[in-house]
Design an enzyme around this catalytic site. Structure first.
Site, PDB file in Angstrom:
ATOM      1  CG  ASP A 194      -5.425  -3.399  -1.117  1.00 35.04           C
ATOM      2  OD1 ASP A 194      -5.875  -4.474  -1.354  1.00 35.04           O
ATOM      3  OD2 ASP A 194      -4.995  -3.038   0.028  1.00 35.04           O
ATOM      4  CG  PHE A 254     -13.186   0.527   3.231  1.00 32.79           C
ATOM      5  CD1 PHE A 254     -12.589   0.419   1.763  1.00 32.79           C
ATOM      6  CD2 PHE A 254     -12.530  -0.524   4.083  1.00 32.79           C
ATOM      7  CE1 PHE A 254     -11.861  -0.778   1.556  1.00 32.79           C
ATOM      8  CE2 PHE A 254     -11.667  -1.422   3.657  1.00 32.79           C
ATOM      9  CZ  PHE A 254     -11.364  -1.546   2.398  1.00 32.79           C
ATOM     10  CG  ASP A 273      -6.668   1.033  10.225  1.00 30.34           C
ATOM     11  OD1 ASP A 273      -5.616   0.385  10.603  1.00 30.34           O
ATOM     12  OD2 ASP A 273      -7.212   0.682   9.068  1.00 30.34           O
ATOM     13  CE  LYS A 295     -10.057   4.727   7.549  1.00 29.79           C
ATOM     14  NZ  LYS A 295     -10.711   3.466   7.201  1.00 29.79           N
ATOM     15  N   GLY A 300       0.735  -1.198  -0.029  1.00 30.20           N
ATOM     16  CA  GLY A 300      -0.139   0.075  -0.211  1.00 30.20           C
ATOM     17  C   GLY A 300       0.770   1.340   0.190  1.00 30.20           C
TER      18      GLY A 300
END
Length: 185
Positions: A164, A157, A108, A136, A49
């Protein structure tokens, strides 16, 4: 899972435009250049990512640096962390007495990065910091905070710019909120 053949059809809204991302990554690169100007720094890209963010970030840094790559996961094809961290690829060089900057796409729950920082700390780096594109905060489940953050976002999301769902959407040039119908059963 209902992924359409046209990626744009699966996006509820654009959260961060390509221009906003480029501007912020440039600012972060300038800040990090000052921080690491006279230090032996190794930037560790967390695959897959963070690859677009990492690539753009290092091109904005004007200091000597080295690249390393790690592949870790606690998600699989789920939208929530499993809590089990798996290292698929480790760094190839010693981190002893080196300044380490972990480059991650999103923080997150923080569980994966907490595990990673504990592991890398045991390798005796001179310092260790985290740069993430997205944070987040409301999803955090442990005591960890990025040292450098591109954007704080709400608990939605998101996909694109490396992020992804089930391996798709990484190549979007922006960050968008994925329609719930795509990832809900």
């Amino acid at each position: 899972m209902r992924i359409s053949t046209n990626m744009q059809d699966d996006i509820k809204k654009v959260l961060l435009t390509e221009e906003q991302i480029k501007k912020r990554v440039k600012e972060m690169g300038e800040q990090l250049s000052k921080e690491y100007m006279d230090k032996r720094v190794i930037l560790i890209c967390i695959l897959k990512g963070a690859a677009p963010f990492f690539t753009d970030l290092v091109r904005e840094m004007d200091c000597q640096l080295e690249f390393e790559f790690m592949s870790i996961s606690s998600y699989g094809n789920s939208t929530k962390t499993s809590g089990i961290v798996r290292i698929a690829k480790d760094v190839d060089i010693s981190l002893t007495d080196r300044h380490v900057l972990i480059v991650e796409d999103i923080m997150d729950s923080g569980l994966t990065l907490k595990h990673l920082t504990q592991l890398l700390s045991s390798r005796n780096p001179a310092s260790m910091k985290i740069a993430c594109l997205l944070d987040k905060k409301e999803r955090r489940e442990c005591d960890i905070t990025p040292d450098y953050c591109g954007f704080e976002i709400e608990n939605e999301f998101v996909v694109g710019y490396g992020l992804d769902f089930a391996g798709y959407y990484r190549n979007l040039k922006y960050i968008g909120v994925l329609k719930e119908s795509v990832y809900s059963e």
